[in-house]
Design a protein around this motif. Sequence first.
Motif, short mmCIF file in Angstrom:
data_model
loop_
_atom_site.label_atom_id
_atom_site.label_comp_id
_atom_site.label_asym_id
_atom_site.label_seq_id
_atom_site.Cartn_x
_atom_site.Cartn_y
_atom_site.Cartn_z
N UNK A 136 8.72 8.99 -11.41
CA UNK A 136 7.36 9.69 -11.55
C UNK A 136 7.71 11.24 -10.93
N UNK A 137 6.85 12.04 -11.44
CA UNK A 137 6.80 13.33 -10.89
C UNK A 137 6.24 13.70 -9.53
N UNK A 138 6.59 14.54 -8.82
CA UNK A 138 6.07 14.47 -7.38
C UNK A 138 5.62 16.31 -7.27
N UNK A 139 4.72 16.38 -6.46
CA UNK A 139 4.39 17.86 -6.38
C UNK A 139 3.86 18.11 -5.03
N UNK A 140 3.74 19.61 -4.72
CA UNK A 140 2.90 19.88 -3.62
C UNK A 140 1.94 21.14 -3.98
N UNK A 141 0.93 20.87 -3.39
CA UNK A 141 -0.29 21.42 -3.42
C UNK A 141 -0.91 22.33 -2.31
N UNK A 142 -1.51 23.02 -2.08
CA UNK A 142 -1.94 23.70 -0.83
C UNK A 142 -3.32 24.27 -1.04
N UNK A 156 -1.80 10.71 -2.79
CA UNK A 156 -1.85 12.08 -2.05
C UNK A 156 -1.52 11.70 -0.82
N UNK A 157 -0.90 12.82 0.21
CA UNK A 157 -0.63 12.57 1.48
C UNK A 157 -1.70 13.31 2.32
N UNK A 201 -2.88 24.18 4.37
CA UNK A 201 -2.63 22.92 4.48
C UNK A 201 -1.97 22.33 3.26
N UNK A 202 -0.60 22.06 3.43
CA UNK A 202 0.04 21.61 2.24
C UNK A 202 0.10 19.97 2.00
N UNK A 203 -0.20 19.72 0.83
CA UNK A 203 -0.34 18.44 0.37
C UNK A 203 0.91 17.92 -0.58
N UNK A 204 1.24 16.62 -0.37
CA UNK A 204 2.10 16.13 -1.34
C UNK A 204 1.49 15.12 -2.22
N UNK A 205 1.93 15.12 -3.35
CA UNK A 205 1.50 14.17 -4.49
C UNK A 205 2.29 13.56 -5.43
N UNK A 206 1.95 12.56 -6.10
CA UNK A 206 2.70 11.76 -6.77
C UNK A 206 2.29 11.13 -7.89
N UNK A 262 0.72 -1.23 0.02
CA UNK A 262 0.10 0.11 -0.07
C UNK A 262 1.00 1.21 0.25
N UNK A 263 0.38 2.39 -0.82
CA UNK A 263 1.28 3.37 -1.07
C UNK A 263 0.93 4.51 0.11
N UNK A 264 1.77 5.02 0.64
CA UNK A 264 1.47 6.22 1.85
C UNK A 264 2.70 7.11 1.33
N UNK A 265 1.92 8.43 1.45
CA UNK A 265 2.80 9.77 1.35
C UNK A 265 2.53 10.33 2.58
#
Length: 125
Positions: A32-38, A115-116, A93-98, A1-4
Motif C-alpha cells: 500500500x501507499x503511505x503518505x505524509x500530510x500536515x 492515520x496517525x 502538525x505532521x500526520x502519517x497516512x496509509x 488493530x492498526x496503529x500509525x
Amino acid sequence: QVHLVESGGGLVQTGDSLRLSCAASGRTFSTAAMGWFRQAPGKEREFVAAIRWNGGRTRYVDSVKGRFTVSRDNVKNTVYLQMNSLKPEDTAVYYCAAQSFGLGTPTTNSEYDYWGRGTQVTVSS
C-alpha cells in the motif's frame, strides 16, 4: 488493530533538518501507499509527500520539492520523511497516512484509510 505512530518532531531553527518516522503496527503496509500530510494552525490539512508500495515512485507538494524526501522500509513497516532546509512556513502538525491497498501515490485525504495522531514540527525564524 492498526496503529500509525509518528515520531521525530520538534522545535528547530530555519535551515535545520528533521527526520520524521512513522511506525505501523497491526498489519503490513508493504502493498500500500503511505503518505505524509500536515496541518498548520487555522489551515486545512494538506498533502506533503507520498510513496508507492515498493518505493518506486514518490510525489511531493511543490513547496517541499528539493527539500523533503520520503522513504520507506517495508521490513520495518515504517515510512520516513527527511526534511532539510526547514522554513517557518513548514511549521505544522505532521500526520502519517496509509492506504489499505493501492499501487499509486495518492495525494488526497480521502484516498487514505489509516492515520496517525501527528507530531508537531515548529520552525523558528
